[in-house]
Design a protein around this motif. Structure first.
Motif, PDB file in Angstrom:
ATOM      1  N   ALA A 115       0.841  -1.194   0.000  1.00  0.00           N
ATOM      2  CA  ALA A 115       0.000   0.000   0.000  1.00  0.00           C
ATOM      3  C   ALA A 115       0.877   1.246   0.000  1.00  0.00           C
ATOM      4  CB  ALA A 115      -0.915  -0.011   1.230  1.00  0.00           C
ATOM      5  N   HIS A 116       0.312   2.338  -0.491  1.00  0.00           N
ATOM      6  CA  HIS A 116       1.083   3.569  -0.591  1.00  0.00           C
ATOM      7  C   HIS A 116       0.620   4.632   0.396  1.00  0.00           C
ATOM      8  CE1 HIS A 116       3.079   1.996  -4.132  1.00  0.00           C
ATOM      9  NE2 HIS A 116       1.900   1.687  -4.646  1.00  0.00           N
ATOM     10  N   THR A 117      -0.321   4.289   1.271  1.00  0.00           N
ATOM     11  CA  THR A 117      -0.786   5.246   2.266  1.00  0.00           C
ATOM     12  C   THR A 117       0.345   5.572   3.236  1.00  0.00           C
ATOM     13  OG1 THR A 117      -3.024   4.334   2.124  1.00  0.00           O
ATOM     14  CG2 THR A 117      -2.506   5.677   4.057  1.00  0.00           C
ATOM     15  N   ALA A 118       0.555   6.863   3.484  1.00  0.00           N
ATOM     16  CA  ALA A 118       1.599   7.278   4.423  1.00  0.00           C
ATOM     17  C   ALA A 118       1.185   6.911   5.845  1.00  0.00           C
ATOM     18  CB  ALA A 118       1.842   8.771   4.306  1.00  0.00           C
ATOM     19  N   ILE A 119       2.054   6.218   6.569  1.00  0.00           N
ATOM     20  CA  ILE A 119       1.765   5.767   7.919  1.00  0.00           C
ATOM     21  C   ILE A 119       2.702   6.472   8.895  1.00  0.00           C
ATOM     22  CG2 ILE A 119       1.624   3.780   9.461  1.00  0.00           C
ATOM     23  CD1 ILE A 119      -0.373   3.712   7.151  1.00  0.00           C
ATOM     24  N   ALA A 140       2.880  -3.533   4.232  1.00  0.00           N
ATOM     25  CA  ALA A 140       3.645  -2.310   4.016  1.00  0.00           C
ATOM     26  C   ALA A 140       4.098  -1.670   5.311  1.00  0.00           C
ATOM     27  CB  ALA A 140       2.810  -1.312   3.215  1.00  0.00           C
ATOM     28  N   SER A 141       3.367  -1.905   6.392  1.00  0.00           N
ATOM     29  CA  SER A 141       3.667  -1.248   7.665  1.00  0.00           C
ATOM     30  C   SER A 141       4.524  -2.100   8.587  1.00  0.00           C
ATOM     31  CB  SER A 141       2.365  -0.897   8.388  1.00  0.00           C
ATOM     32  OG  SER A 141       1.618  -2.070   8.655  1.00  0.00           O
ATOM     33  N   GLN A 170       4.708  -5.762  16.449  1.00  0.00           N
ATOM     34  CA  GLN A 170       4.614  -5.570  15.003  1.00  0.00           C
ATOM     35  C   GLN A 170       3.166  -5.683  14.531  1.00  0.00           C
ATOM     36  OE1 GLN A 170       7.602  -7.184  12.247  1.00  0.00           O
ATOM     37  NE2 GLN A 170       8.632  -8.100  14.018  1.00  0.00           N
ATOM     38  N   VAL A 171       2.418  -6.627  15.095  1.00  0.00           N
ATOM     39  CA  VAL A 171       1.015  -6.776  14.722  1.00  0.00           C
ATOM     40  C   VAL A 171       0.229  -5.523  15.099  1.00  0.00           C
ATOM     41  CG1 VAL A 171      -1.100  -8.109  15.081  1.00  0.00           C
ATOM     42  CG2 VAL A 171       1.104  -9.288  14.932  1.00  0.00           C
ATOM     43  N   VAL A 172       0.501  -4.971  16.276  1.00  0.00           N
ATOM     44  CA  VAL A 172      -0.209  -3.768  16.721  1.00  0.00           C
ATOM     45  C   VAL A 172       0.080  -2.605  15.778  1.00  0.00           C
ATOM     46  CG1 VAL A 172      -0.442  -2.076  18.578  1.00  0.00           C
ATOM     47  CG2 VAL A 172      -0.292  -4.510  19.118  1.00  0.00           C
ATOM     48  N   ARG A 173       1.329  -2.465  15.378  1.00  0.00           N
ATOM     49  CA  ARG A 173       1.659  -1.414  14.418  1.00  0.00           C
ATOM     50  C   ARG A 173       0.902  -1.628  13.106  1.00  0.00           C
ATOM     51  NH1 ARG A 173       5.066   2.500  12.481  1.00  0.00           N
ATOM     52  NH2 ARG A 173       5.689   2.257  10.298  1.00  0.00           N
ATOM     53  N   ALA A 226      -1.887   0.845  11.290  1.00  0.00           N
ATOM     54  CA  ALA A 226      -1.828   1.255   9.891  1.00  0.00           C
ATOM     55  C   ALA A 226      -3.178   1.048   9.212  1.00  0.00           C
ATOM     56  CB  ALA A 226      -0.738   0.469   9.164  1.00  0.00           C
ATOM     57  N   VAL A 227      -3.866  -0.056   9.529  1.00  0.00           N
ATOM     58  CA  VAL A 227      -5.194  -0.306   8.960  1.00  0.00           C
ATOM     59  C   VAL A 227      -6.170   0.760   9.441  1.00  0.00           C
ATOM     60  CG1 VAL A 227      -7.130  -1.920   8.868  1.00  0.00           C
ATOM     61  CG2 VAL A 227      -4.794  -2.783   8.738  1.00  0.00           C
TER      62      VAL A 227
END
Length: 351
Positions: free
Chosen positions: A49-53, A270-271, A338-341, A345-346
């Motif tokens: 994905a290209h959404t800025a996080i 992506a995140s 990592q899952v929480v991050r 992002a979602v």
């Protein structure tokens, strides 16, 4: 003689090949069918994905502390011990308040006893855009012998993940309405009944005609193994498509949730970031496949909402599932972070 022998050999070879061609074609078609089916259910080529996080940091230490308190201080947080379950609910409310988040208590009764879901809201007001729901159940199960389980992975890990996610979302503003819901009564004897907390929440959305973009059920996100053969699957052929090491996070959805799965998987991949990003694998499968509806997303499916389970795959990987050995010290809090991050992002991804 040589010519005749050669002719005979050529003729036999041709006949042999003629009889093997149908089998070869059938085998090729079967292999192609498996490959296509694998792509349909697992979406291996999902792009980034290209959404800025924003650079949000989930704390492994906070996750560990939450899981330890829930699994040790509130041992027996189930339908059979409503007082302990209520104390666990009060802990969740208090921890949300420490992050500056107010929780709504959605109360209901079962057999004359009160129970409650806890709801934290973020982002835009409901009604402006379809709602994103992320939920985790805070009750725990009994063993087959009727002994309370600590429920560290099942599902203190999911609850800890949502508590840390609430802290992160308080630092920013999602561009969509988001509800984090802590469910009661997911475990037996209430599983698959209308007394599940998630059913009560999903029904309340339906009753007020609230559009739902997606529901994510955060169900067991803490157990990982890098050992070969540590991951199993409900259907043997899935082992040809997916890893045999239980060191990834899985997304489980219905076949009709294909587009929602694709976007969610892309955003989570992506995140991931970091030197050792956590793998993300997905499965779109019919409901009859064993285990695909074994959590709160079941009730959103029942009421027609798109829903995906985010999971370490439960008993397909964790040998301590519904056992007294499901303790806080067996979990991997760095991978949980990592899952929480990824979940953050979602929440921040605006379609």
């Amino acid at each position: 003689m040589k010519f005749s022998a050669a002719s005979s050999l050529i003729g036999n070879d041709f006949a042999s090949r003629r009889w093997h061609w149908p089998a070869a074609i059938a085998m090729s078609l079967a292999a192609l069918t498996v490959a296509i089916s694998g792509c349909v259910i697992s979406q291996p080529m999902t792009g980034l994905a290209h959404t800025a996080i924003p650079d949000l940091h989930a704390s492994p230490e906070r996750l560990r502390d939450h899981v330890r308190v829930l699994s040790e201080d509130f041992l027996g947080r189930g339908f059979e011990q409503p007082q302990t379950l209520q104390r666990a609910a009060d802990y969740i409310v208090a921890e949300l308040a420490k992050s500056g988040v107010m929780a709504e208590r959605q109360r209901f009764e079962v057999d004359g006893q009160g129970y409650e879901n806890l709801i934290a809201r973020f982002g835009l007001a409901e009604g402006t855009k379809p709602l994103l729901v992320m939920g985790a159940h805070y009750d725990s199960a009994l063993t087959h012998e009727g002994v309370p389980t600590p429920g560290a992975d099942d599902n203190a890990s999911g609850v800890a993940g949502l508590l840390e996610l609430a802290r992160l979302l308080k630092q920013t503003t999602p561009g969509q309405p988001v509800e984090l819901v802590f469910y009661t009564l997911e475990e037996p004897p209430n599983f698959r009944t209308n007394d599940m907390g998630s059913y009560r929440h999903a029904l309340s959305l339906q009753q007020r005609n609230q559009p739902v973009r997606l529901m994510l059920s955060v169900e067991m996100i803490g157990y990982y193994s890098d050992d070969s053969g540590s991951q199993s699957y409900p259907l043997a052929p899935l082992g040809w498509i997916y890893p045999d090491k239980g060191n990834f996070i899985a997304l489980i959805g219905e076949m009709k949730n294909f587009s929602e799965m694709r976007r969610t998987k892309a955003v989570m991949r992506a995140s991931g970031g970091g030197p050792n990003p956590l793998g993300v694998h997905s499965l779109n499968a019919p409901r009859f496949v064993h285990g695909v509806d074994f959590s709160d997303h079941l009730n959103y499916w029942r009421l027609g909402y798109p829903a995906i389970m985010v999971t370490d795959t439960s008993f397909m990987r964790n040998p301590h599932y519904h056992q007294r050995t499901d303790t806080w010290d067996r979990l991997d809090y760095s991978r949980m972070a990592q899952v929480v991050r990824m979940l953050a992002a979602v929440a921040l991804d605006t379609p």
